[in-house]
Design a protein around this motif. Structure first.
Motif, PDB file in Angstrom:
ATOM      1  N   SER A 163       4.840 -16.956   2.341  1.00 54.35           N
ATOM      2  CA  SER A 163       4.436 -16.641   0.962  1.00 54.35           C
ATOM      3  C   SER A 163       5.088 -17.646  -0.062  1.00 54.35           C
ATOM      4  N   LEU A 164       4.675 -17.650  -1.180  1.00 53.70           N
ATOM      5  CA  LEU A 164       5.416 -18.538  -2.259  1.00 53.70           C
ATOM      6  C   LEU A 164       6.903 -18.210  -2.302  1.00 53.70           C
ATOM      7  N   ALA A 165       6.957 -16.976  -2.378  1.00 56.61           N
ATOM      8  CA  ALA A 165       8.403 -16.364  -2.677  1.00 56.61           C
ATOM      9  C   ALA A 165       9.257 -16.956  -1.418  1.00 56.61           C
ATOM     10  N   ARG A 166       8.733 -16.856  -0.414  1.00 58.10           N
ATOM     11  CA  ARG A 166       9.522 -17.266   0.805  1.00 58.10           C
ATOM     12  C   ARG A 166      10.034 -18.761   0.805  1.00 58.10           C
ATOM     13  N   ARG A 167       8.646 -19.719   0.732  1.00 50.09           N
ATOM     14  CA  ARG A 167       8.901 -21.026   0.377  1.00 50.09           C
ATOM     15  C   ARG A 167      10.005 -21.350  -0.598  1.00 50.09           C
ATOM     16  N   LEU A 168      10.339 -20.693  -1.701  1.00 48.26           N
ATOM     17  CA  LEU A 168      11.112 -21.062  -2.716  1.00 48.26           C
ATOM     18  C   LEU A 168      12.482 -20.358  -2.323  1.00 48.26           C
ATOM     19  N   THR A 169      12.591 -19.226  -2.055  1.00 50.27           N
ATOM     20  CA  THR A 169      13.902 -18.537  -1.700  1.00 50.27           C
ATOM     21  C   THR A 169      14.717 -19.443  -1.079  1.00 50.27           C
ATOM     22  N   PHE A 170      14.286 -19.506   0.315  1.00 48.14           N
ATOM     23  CA  PHE A 170      15.270 -20.253   1.263  1.00 48.14           C
ATOM     24  C   PHE A 170      15.604 -21.631   0.894  1.00 48.14           C
ATOM     25  N   PRO A 171      15.080 -22.437   0.277  1.00 45.49           N
ATOM     26  CA  PRO A 171      15.508 -23.748  -0.454  1.00 45.49           C
ATOM     27  C   PRO A 171      16.473 -23.430  -1.424  1.00 45.49           C
ATOM     28  N   ALA A 172      16.152 -22.525  -2.352  1.00 45.89           N
ATOM     29  CA  ALA A 172      17.069 -22.241  -3.469  1.00 45.89           C
ATOM     30  C   ALA A 172      18.501 -21.816  -2.827  1.00 45.89           C
ATOM     31  N   LEU A 173      18.354 -20.796  -1.855  1.00 50.25           N
ATOM     32  CA  LEU A 173      19.533 -20.026  -1.320  1.00 50.25           C
ATOM     33  C   LEU A 173      20.465 -21.528  -0.631  1.00 50.25           C
ATOM     34  N   ALA A 174      19.642 -22.641  -0.127  1.00 51.04           N
ATOM     35  CA  ALA A 174      20.503 -23.799   0.481  1.00 51.04           C
ATOM     36  C   ALA A 174      21.220 -24.375  -0.670  1.00 51.04           C
ATOM     37  N   ILE A 175      20.785 -24.433  -1.852  1.00 52.88           N
ATOM     38  CA  ILE A 175      21.500 -25.093  -2.936  1.00 52.88           C
ATOM     39  C   ILE A 175      22.308 -24.164  -3.241  1.00 52.88           C
ATOM     40  N   VAL A 176      22.237 -22.959  -3.344  1.00 52.85           N
ATOM     41  CA  VAL A 176      23.398 -22.212  -3.849  1.00 52.85           C
ATOM     42  C   VAL A 176      24.504 -22.234  -2.839  1.00 52.85           C
ATOM     43  N   ALA A 177      24.256 -22.238  -1.716  1.00 55.84           N
ATOM     44  CA  ALA A 177      25.271 -22.343  -0.636  1.00 55.84           C
ATOM     45  C   ALA A 177      26.133 -23.672  -0.659  1.00 55.84           C
ATOM     46  N   THR A 178      25.411 -24.702  -0.975  1.00 57.81           N
ATOM     47  CA  THR A 178      26.069 -25.879  -0.858  1.00 57.81           C
ATOM     48  C   THR A 178      26.851 -25.890  -2.458  1.00 57.81           C
ATOM     49  N   ILE A 179      26.343 -25.323  -3.424  1.00 53.99           N
ATOM     50  CA  ILE A 179      27.303 -25.193  -4.785  1.00 53.99           C
ATOM     51  C   ILE A 179      28.415 -24.343  -4.348  1.00 53.99           C
ATOM     52  N   VAL A 180      28.342 -23.188  -3.772  1.00 53.02           N
ATOM     53  CA  VAL A 180      29.213 -22.249  -3.400  1.00 53.02           C
ATOM     54  C   VAL A 180      30.443 -22.930  -2.373  1.00 53.02           C
ATOM     55  N   ILE A 181      29.964 -23.611  -1.494  1.00 52.26           N
ATOM     56  CA  ILE A 181      31.077 -24.433  -0.684  1.00 52.26           C
ATOM     57  C   ILE A 181      31.624 -25.567  -1.417  1.00 52.26           C
ATOM     58  N   ALA A 182      31.001 -26.450  -2.292  1.00 52.64           N
ATOM     59  CA  ALA A 182      31.758 -27.380  -3.165  1.00 52.64           C
ATOM     60  C   ALA A 182      32.693 -26.625  -3.929  1.00 52.64           C
ATOM     61  N   THR A 224      11.680 -21.002   6.177  1.00 51.14           N
ATOM     62  CA  THR A 224      10.227 -20.687   5.331  1.00 51.14           C
ATOM     63  C   THR A 224       9.120 -20.465   6.268  1.00 51.14           C
ATOM     64  N   LYS A 225       9.417 -20.875   7.467  1.00 50.77           N
ATOM     65  CA  LYS A 225       8.144 -21.037   8.320  1.00 50.77           C
ATOM     66  C   LYS A 225       8.182 -20.089   9.560  1.00 50.77           C
ATOM     67  N   PHE A 226       9.408 -19.627   9.759  1.00 46.24           N
ATOM     68  CA  PHE A 226       9.853 -18.770  10.992  1.00 46.24           C
ATOM     69  C   PHE A 226      10.604 -17.620  10.505  1.00 46.24           C
ATOM     70  N   ARG A 227      10.358 -16.498  11.249  1.00 50.47           N
ATOM     71  CA  ARG A 227      11.053 -15.179  11.226  1.00 50.47           C
ATOM     72  C   ARG A 227      12.083 -15.045  12.074  1.00 50.47           C
ATOM     73  N   VAL A 228      13.267 -14.583  11.736  1.00 50.32           N
ATOM     74  CA  VAL A 228      14.074 -14.361  12.852  1.00 50.32           C
ATOM     75  C   VAL A 228      13.896 -12.933  13.506  1.00 50.32           C
ATOM     76  N   ARG A 229      13.757 -12.662  14.705  1.00 49.48           N
ATOM     77  CA  ARG A 229      13.764 -11.459  15.119  1.00 49.48           C
ATOM     78  C   ARG A 229      14.717 -11.076  16.247  1.00 49.48           C
ATOM     79  N   ARG A 230      15.320  -9.868  16.277  1.00 42.79           N
ATOM     80  CA  ARG A 230      16.280  -9.537  17.301  1.00 42.79           C
ATOM     81  C   ARG A 230      15.539  -9.251  18.551  1.00 42.79           C
TER      82      ARG A 230
END
Lengths: 349, 314
Positions: free
Chosen positions: A10-29, A342-348
């Motif tokens: 979904s579009l939400a999925r394709r936007l959420t994870f890259p956004a999270l990556a940027i947030v993570a980078t800013i938090v670490i910085a 964005t392309k794969f789901r993590v399953r236990r």
């Protein structure tokens, strides 16, 4: 755990994870800035001001982005075909050496012709430098990652030899630098009085050309096919070896243009510190651009902004400017993970 | 004739063994990773981080072996980052490795600047001193060459024995090798490919970091930014040269180091007056490429190297 492909993310999925990556980078910085005794908001703010806050800062960012667009394109083209060119640094210097040889008086012609000759010769030098590892890969199966990496060290020593020997500036007061380019060999400024040269425009044009090759030509299709599945490409009758070699020529040539533009446009002479790792940073640029040629422009501007901004922040606040390198490496690792998610789901299990 | 004199001097071989030591640690580390099926291009950055971590820990007051342990743990941590991204998530090992090298290198330089903001020359530590092994160090030629090294060099040779024994003589080693050759078979045995590979990458990365620490704690007594200078990439070539076998890789590392020691000495002879010094400095890198070309036809590559394993996929 197990990865399960998602048919239609979904579009939400394709936007959420890259956004999270940027947030993570800013938090670490921010955390790292705090460790160094800086206020995270002030540090990040100063990076933004340093990169975009004034006309001077903005032009500096565009100048810094120029070589990164070239190396980013070089890496993007190569990685798309799964040709792991980590040697853009050496190819950049190959282009720079050619400019220092041809542009210091050896050739006397009108500026447009001289610049064209130098650019083409630089591309050929860079292309040749990557052709060797590419041939070792296709003929003997030697891993190009290691050979291109080792070439960086060899070629930098070669440049060091040139600058202390044949190319040394007799007027250089003993510094290992080449003579200055003749005026006809200099890339002019785009607008008089503004410190931005035609190399930037050339980089944009190069990105568009690469995008056209990639999207509209047979070669582009073949390069992507080889990158996605060598066996399938071979089965479909694509001349895999030829495609890899062509990719190498294109990639090496693009990286060499970074050296051309830096010497002919910005610096005017060749020194050993011409590139602070533009070849390696090109990898980050290309990955952040998801290997898309036009995305490379955006990614290069982003990366350049962080570098230029961090330099200014370091002068103002005193947090080491290596923060920029950490942010980019973190962004790279977070982004590749985000794209996967964005392309794969993590399953236990 | 100068060449003959150089090659027959114990001091030359002592230098070769000393130069080989960091390469041995890092090559063993890379070999462990690759035998389990993971190419670890983080090696260069992990060595930088290890060199810094061991040195700064000793500078901060830890004993020398404490510093070595800190370096090892830093390596394990960085290996952890690599292995999470490259094993369960199966991301491109090229990209993850290069990214980790960039991350580890810049994080090291950042930490250095934060901890030592105003220094122009980095502080020195009391590094490992040569340890003369009783009796053995008295043997002519071999004594000074082999048995008057520092404790870390002896540890490097012990490590080769331990890696070799573990890989070929223990169930754990069998599982590691199988994870690199035929992960599906490992999974069929009810073992976790993910756990084996992650463990191998972390332990291997720890060894790489100790290799870096050798530079600051034994070869020298201080930390410089360009200290590692491509040694990690050379070690990747050494693993290939050694056909993924610890003993052969050890031989390759010593051979390589001997050439390196030779070029340093040749620079001071008549040849050095004629040939530019850059040519000598190029030799290690050129030799690595030649080694890769020479060994390229051997099909000893672990079959599942760089192939992610996703259970349930066939």
């Amino acid at each position: 755990m197990r990865l399960e492909p998602i048919a239609n993310p979904s579009l939400a999925r394709r936007l959420t994870f890259p956004a999270l990556a940027i947030v993570a980078t800013i938090v670490i910085a921010s955390l790292l800035a705090m460790i160094a005794g800086g206020n995270p908001m002030a540090v990040l703010g100063q990076i933004l001001i340093g990169a975009f806050g004034s006309k001077f800062a903005l032009l500096e960012t565009l100048n810094r982005a120029t070589p990164l667009i070239f190396t980013g394109l070089a890496i993007a083209v190569a990685f798309r075909a799964k040709l792991w060119n980590i040697g853009a640094e050496a190819q950049l210097y190959a282009g720079a050496v050619v400019v220092a040889v041809l542009g210091t008086g050896a050739l006397q012609m009108p500026a447009p012709i001289l610049l064209t000759v130098m650019a083409l010769a630089a591309m050929m030098a860079g292309a040749f430098l990557l052709l060797v590892p590419a041939l070792l890969k296709t003929r003997l199966g030697v891993d190009e990652v290691v050979t291109t990496l080792l070439f960086n060290f060899i070629f930098l020593l070669f440049v060091s030899y040139l600058l202390e020997g044949p190319l040394k500036d007799p007027m250089g007061m003993g510094w290992p630098k080449s003579a200055r380019l003749i005026p006809e060999a200099r890339l002019p400024r785009i607008v008089d009085g503004l410190r931005l040269h035609w190399g930037f425009a050339l980089a944009l044009i190069a990105a568009v050309i690469v995008w056209v090759i990639d999207a509209k030509t047979t070669l582009g299709f073949e390069m992507r096919a080889v990158g996605q599945n060598v066996e399938a490409a071979r089965f479909a009758g694509i001349p895999v070896t030829k495609v890899i070699l062509k990719t190498a020529l294109l990639s090496g040539g693009l990286a060499a243009l970074a050296g051309f533009s830096e010497v002919a446009g910005l610096k005017g002479s060749l020194t050993l510190d011409l590139s602070p790792g533009f070849g390696y940073t090109g990898i980050v640029v290309a990955m952040l651009a998801l290997l898309h040629p036009l995305g490379v422009i955006v990614a290069a501007l982003f990366v350049a902004a962080i570098f230029v901004g961090a330099d200014s922040m370091s002068r103002a606040i005193g947090v080491p400017s290596y923060l920029a390198d950490i942010m980019l490496a973190t962004a790279l690792l977070c982004m590749v993970l985000a794209i996967l998610l964005t392309k794969f789901r993590v399953r236990r299990d | 004739m100068e060449l003959f004199e150089i090659l027959t001097s114990a001091a030359f071989w002592a230098a070769a063994i000393r130069i080989a030591s960091p390469l041995i640690f890092a090559t063993m580390g890379e070999l462990i990773c690759e035998r389990a099926g993971v190419l670890n291009l983080g090696i260069e950055g992990i060595m930088v981080a290890g060199a810094f971590a061991g040195w700064i820990a000793v500078w901060a007051g830890l004993p020398l072996w404490g510093g070595v342990s800190v370096a090892f743990m830093v390596g394990v941590g960085l290996g952890g980052i690599h292995s999470i991204l490259s094993v369960p998530f199966g991301l491109s090992q090229h990209v993850v490795g290069i990214g980790l090298t960039l991350l580890a290198t810049s994080a090291t330089f950042y930490t250095y600047r934060v901890m030592l903001p105003e220094v122009s020359t980095p502080p020195k530590i009391d590094a490992f001193q040569p340890l003369h092994i009783p009796v053995l160090s008295e043997i002519p030629f071999f004594g000074p060459a082999l048995f008057q090294q520092t404790a870390l060099t002896y540890l490097a040779f012990i490590l080769v024995g331990v890696v070799s024994f573990t890989l070929y003589r223990t169930p754990l080693g069998l599982a590691v090798r199988a994870a690199g050759e035929s992960p599906a078979a490992v999974a069929a045995q009810g073992l976790s490919v993910t756990a084996i590979r992650m463990g191998a990458v972390m332990v291997g990365s720890g060894c790489m970091a100790v290799g870096g620490a050798f530079l600051t704690m034994s070869a020298f007594d201080s930390f410089f930014f360009d200290m590692v200078n491509g040694r990690g990439w050379i070690c990747i070539a050494l693993v290939v040269f050694g056909a993924w076998r610890p003993g052969k890789a050890l031989f390759g590392a010593i051979l390589f180091a001997a050439f390196d020691a030779l070029q340093i000495r040749l620079q001071q002879t008549g040849i050095g007056a004629v040939v530019p010094y850059q040519v000598f400095l190029m030799m290690p890198y050129i030799l690595s490429i030649i080694a890769l070309i020479v060994m390229s036809r051997r099909a000893a590559v672990p079959a599942a190297l760089m192939v992610p394993f996703n259970k349930g996929e066939r």
